[in-house]
Design a protein around this motif. Structure first.
Motif, PDB file in Angstrom:
ATOM      1  N   VAL A  29       0.859  -1.184   0.000  1.00  0.00           N
ATOM      2  CA  VAL A  29       0.000   0.000   0.000  1.00  0.00           C
ATOM      3  C   VAL A  29       0.901   1.242   0.000  1.00  0.00           C
ATOM      4  O   VAL A  29       1.747   1.396   0.873  1.00  0.00           O
ATOM      5  N   THR A  30       0.727   2.098  -1.021  1.00  0.00           N
ATOM      6  CA  THR A  30       1.538   3.317  -1.114  1.00  0.00           C
ATOM      7  C   THR A  30       0.750   4.573  -0.791  1.00  0.00           C
ATOM      8  O   THR A  30       1.327   5.628  -0.554  1.00  0.00           O
ATOM      9  N   ASN A  31      -0.577   4.464  -0.769  1.00  0.00           N
ATOM     10  CA  ASN A  31      -1.416   5.606  -0.404  1.00  0.00           C
ATOM     11  C   ASN A  31      -2.773   5.075   0.037  1.00  0.00           C
ATOM     12  O   ASN A  31      -3.253   4.068  -0.491  1.00  0.00           O
ATOM     13  N   ALA A  32      -3.385   5.755   0.990  1.00  0.00           N
ATOM     14  CA  ALA A  32      -4.728   5.399   1.450  1.00  0.00           C
ATOM     15  C   ALA A  32      -5.471   6.688   1.762  1.00  0.00           C
ATOM     16  O   ALA A  32      -4.980   7.522   2.517  1.00  0.00           O
ATOM     17  N   ALA A  33      -6.640   6.880   1.132  1.00  0.00           N
ATOM     18  CA  ALA A  33      -7.464   8.072   1.367  1.00  0.00           C
ATOM     19  C   ALA A  33      -8.810   7.608   1.920  1.00  0.00           C
ATOM     20  O   ALA A  33      -9.537   6.866   1.261  1.00  0.00           O
ATOM     21  N   TYR A  34      -9.133   8.048   3.106  1.00  0.00           N
ATOM     22  CA  TYR A  34     -10.368   7.678   3.769  1.00  0.00           C
ATOM     23  C   TYR A  34     -11.463   8.656   3.346  1.00  0.00           C
ATOM     24  O   TYR A  34     -11.358   9.856   3.590  1.00  0.00           O
ATOM     25  N   LEU A  35     -12.514   8.147   2.718  1.00  0.00           N
ATOM     26  CA  LEU A  35     -13.568   8.988   2.150  1.00  0.00           C
ATOM     27  C   LEU A  35     -14.936   8.565   2.669  1.00  0.00           C
ATOM     28  O   LEU A  35     -15.842   8.260   1.905  1.00  0.00           O
ATOM     29  N   GLY A  36     -15.102   8.559   3.964  1.00  0.00           N
ATOM     30  CA  GLY A  36     -16.382   8.186   4.556  1.00  0.00           C
ATOM     31  C   GLY A  36     -16.639   6.697   4.464  1.00  0.00           C
ATOM     32  O   GLY A  36     -16.043   5.915   5.187  1.00  0.00           O
ATOM     33  N   SER A  37     -17.514   6.299   3.539  1.00  0.00           N
ATOM     34  CA  SER A  37     -17.901   4.890   3.447  1.00  0.00           C
ATOM     35  C   SER A  37     -16.960   4.059   2.579  1.00  0.00           C
ATOM     36  O   SER A  37     -17.174   2.853   2.432  1.00  0.00           O
ATOM     37  N   ILE A  38     -15.929   4.671   1.998  1.00  0.00           N
ATOM     38  CA  ILE A  38     -14.950   3.916   1.201  1.00  0.00           C
ATOM     39  C   ILE A  38     -13.536   4.367   1.546  1.00  0.00           C
ATOM     40  O   ILE A  38     -13.334   5.425   2.141  1.00  0.00           O
ATOM     41  N   GLU A  42      -3.835   3.089  -3.211  1.00  0.00           N
ATOM     42  CA  GLU A  42      -2.908   2.845  -4.301  1.00  0.00           C
ATOM     43  C   GLU A  42      -1.986   1.740  -3.812  1.00  0.00           C
ATOM     44  O   GLU A  42      -1.458   1.815  -2.702  1.00  0.00           O
ATOM     45  N   VAL A  43      -1.820   0.711  -4.639  1.00  0.00           N
ATOM     46  CA  VAL A  43      -1.030  -0.454  -4.263  1.00  0.00           C
ATOM     47  C   VAL A  43      -0.041  -0.744  -5.389  1.00  0.00           C
ATOM     48  O   VAL A  43      -0.426  -0.799  -6.560  1.00  0.00           O
ATOM     49  N   MET A  44       1.224  -0.898  -5.043  1.00  0.00           N
ATOM     50  CA  MET A  44       2.247  -1.270  -6.023  1.00  0.00           C
ATOM     51  C   MET A  44       2.358  -2.788  -6.057  1.00  0.00           C
ATOM     52  O   MET A  44       2.577  -3.423  -5.018  1.00  0.00           O
ATOM     53  N   VAL A  45       2.193  -3.353  -7.264  1.00  0.00           N
ATOM     54  CA  VAL A  45       2.293  -4.790  -7.475  1.00  0.00           C
ATOM     55  C   VAL A  45       3.198  -5.005  -8.683  1.00  0.00           C
ATOM     56  O   VAL A  45       2.863  -4.568  -9.788  1.00  0.00           O
ATOM     57  N   ALA A  46       4.350  -5.626  -8.457  1.00  0.00           N
ATOM     58  CA  ALA A  46       5.296  -5.934  -9.541  1.00  0.00           C
ATOM     59  C   ALA A  46       5.596  -4.715 -10.395  1.00  0.00           C
ATOM     60  O   ALA A  46       5.600  -4.782 -11.612  1.00  0.00           O
ATOM     61  N   PRO A  64      -2.873   0.209   6.339  1.00  0.00           N
ATOM     62  CA  PRO A  64      -2.126   1.469   6.378  1.00  0.00           C
ATOM     63  C   PRO A  64      -1.068   1.530   5.274  1.00  0.00           C
ATOM     64  O   PRO A  64      -0.669   0.504   4.710  1.00  0.00           O
ATOM     65  N   VAL A  65      -0.622   2.730   4.969  1.00  0.00           N
ATOM     66  CA  VAL A  65       0.467   2.923   4.009  1.00  0.00           C
ATOM     67  C   VAL A  65       1.673   2.123   4.484  1.00  0.00           C
ATOM     68  O   VAL A  65       2.013   2.113   5.666  1.00  0.00           O
ATOM     69  N   GLY A  66       2.294   1.405   3.565  1.00  0.00           N
ATOM     70  CA  GLY A  66       3.445   0.565   3.875  1.00  0.00           C
ATOM     71  C   GLY A  66       3.094  -0.885   4.151  1.00  0.00           C
ATOM     72  O   GLY A  66       3.976  -1.738   4.207  1.00  0.00           O
ATOM     73  N   ALA A  67       1.797  -1.181   4.319  1.00  0.00           N
ATOM     74  CA  ALA A  67       1.377  -2.554   4.619  1.00  0.00           C
ATOM     75  C   ALA A  67       1.582  -3.467   3.415  1.00  0.00           C
ATOM     76  O   ALA A  67       1.359  -3.069   2.275  1.00  0.00           O
ATOM     77  N   SER A  68       2.019  -4.695   3.683  1.00  0.00           N
ATOM     78  CA  SER A  68       2.079  -5.731   2.655  1.00  0.00           C
ATOM     79  C   SER A  68       0.714  -6.387   2.592  1.00  0.00           C
ATOM     80  O   SER A  68       0.140  -6.746   3.623  1.00  0.00           O
ATOM     81  N   VAL A  69       0.186  -6.524   1.377  1.00  0.00           N
ATOM     82  CA  VAL A  69      -1.143  -7.108   1.191  1.00  0.00           C
ATOM     83  C   VAL A  69      -1.098  -8.109   0.042  1.00  0.00           C
ATOM     84  O   VAL A  69      -0.237  -8.047  -0.822  1.00  0.00           O
TER      85      VAL A  69
END
Length: 86
Positions: A29-38, A42-46, A64-69
């Motif tokens: 996870v490189t960015n996370a924007a909390y917008l109420g119900s969503i 942004e996630v970097m994959v390969a 959170p930003v920096g999390a491996s998913v």
């Protein structure tokens, strides 16, 4: 629809991606924007940036930003289009 062996473009809508913890295709996870119900992630994959829309952060895991998913694509929401030369 493209035929077997033909080049195609896979279209993935942001809400067709689920983020989990565990095995599978890994991303960060490189960015996370909390917008109420969503939550918009942004996630970097390969080396590719995916936009992901997470539903109802009150009932799901917030990454959170920096999390491996692990990234899961919901097959029923994917679209395969014939490849067009640029």
């Amino acid at each position: 629809a493209p035929k077997t062996g033909e080049q195609a473009t896979l279209v993935v809508r942001p809400e067709a991606v689920r983020l989990n913890r565990g095995e599978g295709v890994q991303g960060t996870v490189t960015n996370a924007a909390y917008l109420g119900s969503i939550i918009e992630y942004e996630v970097m994959v390969a080396g590719q940036r995916l936009e992901v829309v997470g539903q109802d952060p009150m009932r799901s895991t917030v990454h959170p930003v920096g999390a491996s998913v692990s990234v899961e694509l919901l097959e029923d929401l994917l679209y395969l289009l014939p490849h067009e030369e640029a």
